[in-house]
Design a protein around this motif. Structure first.
Motif, short mmCIF file in Angstrom:
data_model
loop_
_atom_site.label_atom_id
_atom_site.label_comp_id
_atom_site.label_asym_id
_atom_site.label_seq_id
_atom_site.Cartn_x
_atom_site.Cartn_y
_atom_site.Cartn_z
N SER A 193 0.83 -1.21 0.00
CA SER A 193 0.00 0.00 0.00
C SER A 193 0.86 1.26 0.00
CB SER A 193 -0.91 0.02 1.24
OG SER A 193 -0.14 0.18 2.41
N ARG B 137 -6.45 1.01 -7.46
CA ARG B 137 -5.80 0.78 -6.18
C ARG B 137 -4.38 1.33 -6.23
NH1 ARG B 137 -5.59 -3.96 -8.92
NH2 ARG B 137 -3.51 -4.79 -9.31
N VAL B 138 -3.77 1.41 -5.07
CA VAL B 138 -2.38 1.82 -4.98
C VAL B 138 -1.48 0.59 -5.11
CG1 VAL B 138 -0.63 2.82 -3.48
CG2 VAL B 138 -2.91 3.80 -3.52
N ARG C 86 -7.34 8.13 -1.54
CA ARG C 86 -7.12 6.78 -1.04
C ARG C 86 -8.12 6.48 0.05
NH1 ARG C 86 -0.99 5.17 -0.01
NH2 ARG C 86 -2.16 3.37 0.71
N ARG D 118 -6.00 -0.26 0.10
CA ARG D 118 -5.31 0.10 -1.13
C ARG D 118 -6.26 0.69 -2.15
NH1 ARG D 118 -1.93 -4.89 -3.32
NH2 ARG D 118 -1.11 -3.26 -4.68
N VAL E 171 -8.49 3.04 -4.33
CA VAL E 171 -8.50 4.44 -4.74
C VAL E 171 -9.91 4.78 -5.25
CG1 VAL E 171 -7.61 6.10 -6.42
CG2 VAL E 171 -6.06 4.49 -5.30
#
Length: 227
Positions: free
Chosen positions: A28, A111-112, A203, A208, A210
């Motif tokens: 993350s 997502r990250v 976020r 994780r 987004v």
């Protein structure tokens, strides 16, 4: 034993289920405490501390203190890159640890991945920039073209201000859910941070995932269209 890198040592560190959960949590990009990582791994804090010591000794994570607390993060973007590639390999081979849950669609969309955008939107960003000639690949090296630099500047991102000049400007990263490429490297990191700063996306706390705002979604698709 043959000379060269000992990949078995790194593989054994990642291969333990508890340590794999710890490393997955750290993709993350956030630094987490031993207590938080113990919860992610499903083990006691004492057991987590033993795993963390092994991962730190193996060069996969880095501990640092802030006041009375000790935090852990991945040692480098290269570690995150390897972990994301392994996730893609595992998903493609059908090695899933649980059935898909309600959060999976959100993770697949955006997502990250350590410090850059991944998921369907991350792949869209990469495909859009490649299709318009903003990114070029030769001899497995991904570069930002002149028109690409002009495009990035038009978004308001100052390329010269991107951190960590020792790392590549552009790096292809295998997306584990899409099993296609998204953009990593200094540019991937800078674009994600810039879009967050513009309010296009945020976020989700302790995740994780987004999330795009309504205006951000429109702006993102306008900036990174795909046919």
């Amino acid at each position: 034993m043959k000379d060269g890198p000992d990949i078995s040592r790194v593989a054994s560190l990642i291969g333990d289920p508890a340590r794999a959960n710890i490393l997955s949590a750290l993709t993350s990009g956030k630094a987490l405490t031993a207590t938080e990582l113990a919860q992610e791994a499903g083990v006691t804090v004492q057991t987590a501390s033993s795993h963390l010591a092994k991962l730190a000794e193996g060069g996969l994570i880095t501990p640092r203190k802030s006041g009375r607390h000790k935090y852990f993060s991945l040692a480098s973007e290269e570690v995150a890159h390897v972990l994301e590639a392994l996730m893609g390999l595992a998903a493609g081979a059908g090695h899933l640890r649980r059935r898909p849950g309600p959060r999976d669609p959100a993770l697949r969309q955006a997502r990250v991945c350590y410090n850059h955008l991944a998921g369907d939107l991350g792949v869209q960003l990469y495909d859009s920039m490649r299709a318009r000639g903003f990114l070029a690949s030769a001899d497995d090296v991904l570069t930002l073209t002149g028109p690409g630099a002009q495009f990035v500047t038009s978004l308001g991102l100052d390329i010269a201000s991107l951190p960590s000049p020792r790392s590549p400007m552009c790096r292809p990263c295998l997306d584990w859910s899409e099993r296609r490429t998204h953009l990593a490297g200094r540019l991937g990191r800078g674009l994600f941070a810039h879009m967050v700063g513009l309010g296009w996306m945020t976020r989700e706390k302790n995740s994780r995932v987004v999330v795009l705002s309504d205006s951000g979604r429109a702006a993102f698709h306008a900036a990174f269209p795909v046919s």
